[in-house]
Design an enzyme around this catalytic site. Structure first.
Site, PDB file in Angstrom:
ATOM      1  N   ASP A 140      87.005 -32.307  13.116  1.00  0.00           N
ATOM      2  CA  ASP A 140      87.951 -31.534  13.915  1.00  0.00           C
ATOM      3  C   ASP A 140      87.311 -31.170  15.253  1.00  0.00           C
ATOM      4  O   ASP A 140      86.101 -30.939  15.310  1.00  0.00           O
ATOM      5  CB  ASP A 140      88.292 -30.247  13.149  1.00  0.00           C
ATOM      6  CG  ASP A 140      89.766 -29.922  13.164  1.00  0.00           C
ATOM      7  OD1 ASP A 140      90.564 -30.863  13.303  1.00  0.00           O
ATOM      8  OD2 ASP A 140      90.113 -28.747  13.038  1.00  0.00           O
ATOM      9  N   TYR A 142      86.148 -28.611  18.146  1.00  0.00           N
ATOM     10  CA  TYR A 142      85.821 -27.184  18.154  1.00  0.00           C
ATOM     11  C   TYR A 142      87.080 -26.412  18.545  1.00  0.00           C
ATOM     12  O   TYR A 142      87.840 -26.851  19.408  1.00  0.00           O
ATOM     13  CB  TYR A 142      84.708 -26.886  19.149  1.00  0.00           C
ATOM     14  CG  TYR A 142      83.383 -27.532  18.802  1.00  0.00           C
ATOM     15  CD1 TYR A 142      82.766 -27.301  17.579  1.00  0.00           C
ATOM     16  CD2 TYR A 142      82.736 -28.367  19.714  1.00  0.00           C
ATOM     17  CE1 TYR A 142      81.546 -27.876  17.274  1.00  0.00           C
ATOM     18  CE2 TYR A 142      81.507 -28.949  19.418  1.00  0.00           C
ATOM     19  CZ  TYR A 142      80.921 -28.708  18.196  1.00  0.00           C
ATOM     20  OH  TYR A 142      79.712 -29.282  17.894  1.00  0.00           O
ATOM     21  N   PHE A 153      81.188 -33.329  18.703  1.00  0.00           N
ATOM     22  CA  PHE A 153      79.941 -32.548  18.677  1.00  0.00           C
ATOM     23  C   PHE A 153      79.531 -32.001  20.044  1.00  0.00           C
ATOM     24  O   PHE A 153      78.619 -31.191  20.133  1.00  0.00           O
ATOM     25  CB  PHE A 153      78.773 -33.363  18.088  1.00  0.00           C
ATOM     26  CG  PHE A 153      78.936 -33.691  16.630  1.00  0.00           C
ATOM     27  CD1 PHE A 153      78.715 -32.725  15.665  1.00  0.00           C
ATOM     28  CD2 PHE A 153      79.309 -34.963  16.229  1.00  0.00           C
ATOM     29  CE1 PHE A 153      78.864 -33.014  14.318  1.00  0.00           C
ATOM     30  CE2 PHE A 153      79.459 -35.262  14.881  1.00  0.00           C
ATOM     31  CZ  PHE A 153      79.242 -34.291  13.917  1.00  0.00           C
ATOM     32  N   HIS A 266      76.571 -34.163   6.275  1.00  0.00           N
ATOM     33  CA  HIS A 266      76.944 -33.620   7.574  1.00  0.00           C
ATOM     34  C   HIS A 266      75.797 -32.760   8.126  1.00  0.00           C
ATOM     35  O   HIS A 266      75.058 -32.143   7.361  1.00  0.00           O
ATOM     36  CB  HIS A 266      78.208 -32.766   7.396  1.00  0.00           C
ATOM     37  CG  HIS A 266      78.902 -32.421   8.670  1.00  0.00           C
ATOM     38  ND1 HIS A 266      78.529 -31.341   9.443  1.00  0.00           N
ATOM     39  CD2 HIS A 266      79.965 -32.995   9.295  1.00  0.00           C
ATOM     40  CE1 HIS A 266      79.336 -31.278  10.497  1.00  0.00           C
ATOM     41  NE2 HIS A 266      80.202 -32.257  10.431  1.00  0.00           N
TER      42      HIS A 266
END
Length: 376
Positions: A140, A142, A153, A266
């Site tokens: 998703d 941020y 990221f 992750h």
């Protein structure tokens, strides 16, 4: 009589010359007959894949009906043409148009959506299709202010790198000791994108402060098409880095004989200690690219102009024969071990769970956390 004899000799001579020439064409030159031709040296390079030269964007737009043109104006204006040429049929599918109607409704209702509209497809402009060397699959975007800008990221300054990105830096540092974290705790990853690292989230939009609020609306099908497109069009192979179970599901159909697929947990602080720090994905990515295309095609993971991670001092080695593609699934093979504690922004203060705003993106860790809560 003498004239006739001379004429006959000339004719015979011409016949002999013609026969010799014919024999030469059949048997090749004397050199080619008695010696082995030198083999041509073929250097495999990263193949360019450009948008089809016959793609006429204006002509394609002219074929759209008024509603399609209105719904797809953002794609027309901001999706890089190298991608649009390949995705033009995908964006006309009923599922994608339904997604665009949903986003249009969200916008008209006054809901704040991240990233900013003009940056939803920034990944396509920073990394055109013909430049993709590696794909990092996020989840998703941020969902807080001044964070998401269309690259998985990555965050814009002055926002400090979120916890998952801090852990990514730690992973790079473990692979390349020369790596230096960006100044001011920065988290802007556009240099990677411009070097061929496609930073692609599974969902491309989200409501402010509501994680996964735009999931299952159609983005997943579209971004899966993007991943499959890279795998199909980049015919000599690229590296896919899939961290966490959701990202792993996105690469299940990738041909692993042609491409390198690296899977791991992750980098979220809830799961990174279970193998992310020692998965060596950044070095393995470069080992594979170097082995396939040569040292000149590896990724410089640095975010500083002073310390490149692809200089000779990093001592990049070719993979061993038994792991020629460098694509082991370390999430399975890593031994149980004690890993370093995760700290926030290079300080010595452990990250409190309530401050890690992307924890809700780490579905692996959430399942573990839910199981823990149910037993307490």
């Amino acid at each position: 009589m003498a004239g006739q004899a001379g004429t006959k000799r000339d004719a015979d001579h011409l016949k002999d010359l013609a026969a010799d020439r014919k024999k030469s064409r059949v048997n090749g030159s004397i050199t080619s007959f008695f010696s082995v031709p030198k083999p041509s040296v073929v250097v495999e390079t990263m193949p360019p894949t450009r948008a089809p030269t016959n793609f006429d964007k204006q002509k394609w737009v002219a074929t759209l009906n008024p509603e399609q043109r209105e719904l797809l104006q953002l794609e027309i204006d901001t999706l890089d043409e190298s991608w649009l040429a390949q995705l033009k049929d995908e964006v006309l599918k009923p599922e994608f148009l339904a997604l665009k109607r949903f986003l249009q409704k969200e916008k008209r209702s006054g809901v704040k959506i991240f990233p900013p509209e003009e940056e939803i497809y920034s990944w396509s402009r920073h990394t055109p299709l013909h430049k993709v060397k590696a794909v990092v699959i996020g989840q998703d975007p941020y969902h807080n202010h001044n964070q998401a800008h269309g690259l998985a990221f990555s965050v814009r300054p002055p926002t400090p790198a979120p916890p998952s990105l801090v852990n990514i830096y730690t992973g790079i540092k473990n692979d390349y000791p020369s790596f230096q974290r960006p100044p001011n705790k920065g988290g802007l990853l556009t240099p990677w994108a411009e070097r061929g690292v496609l930073l692609l989230n599974t969902c491309l939009t989200v409501r402010a402060h509501q994680a996964a609020s735009h999931s299952n609306k159609g983005w997943e099908q579209f971004t899966q098409k993007v991943i499959d497109l890279v795998a199909r069009v980049r015919t000599r192979g690229v590296v896919f880095l899939a961290w966490g179970t959701p990202a792993g599901k996105r690469v299940t159909g990738i041909n692993r004989e042609k491409h390198c697929v690296l899977q791991s947990v992750h980098p979220s602080p809830l799961s990174a200690s279970r193998g992310f720090f020692t998965n060596q994905h950044f070095k393995k990515c470069n080992d594979w690219l170097s082995n396939r295309y040569g040292p000149g095609e590896i990724i410089d993971w640095s975010l500083s102009s002073k310390n490149k991670t692809n200089n000779p001092l990093t001592n990049i080695q070719r993979p061993a024969p038994h792991e020629a593609n460098g694509c082991e699934d370390l999430a399975v093979k890593l031994p149980n071990a004690q890993y370093e504690q995760v700290f926030h922004h290079d300080s010595r203060i452990p990250i409190p769970i309530e401050n890690a705003d992307e924890f809700d993106e780490d579905l692996d860790a959430l399942e573990v956390l839910a199981a823990t809560d149910s037993t307490t």
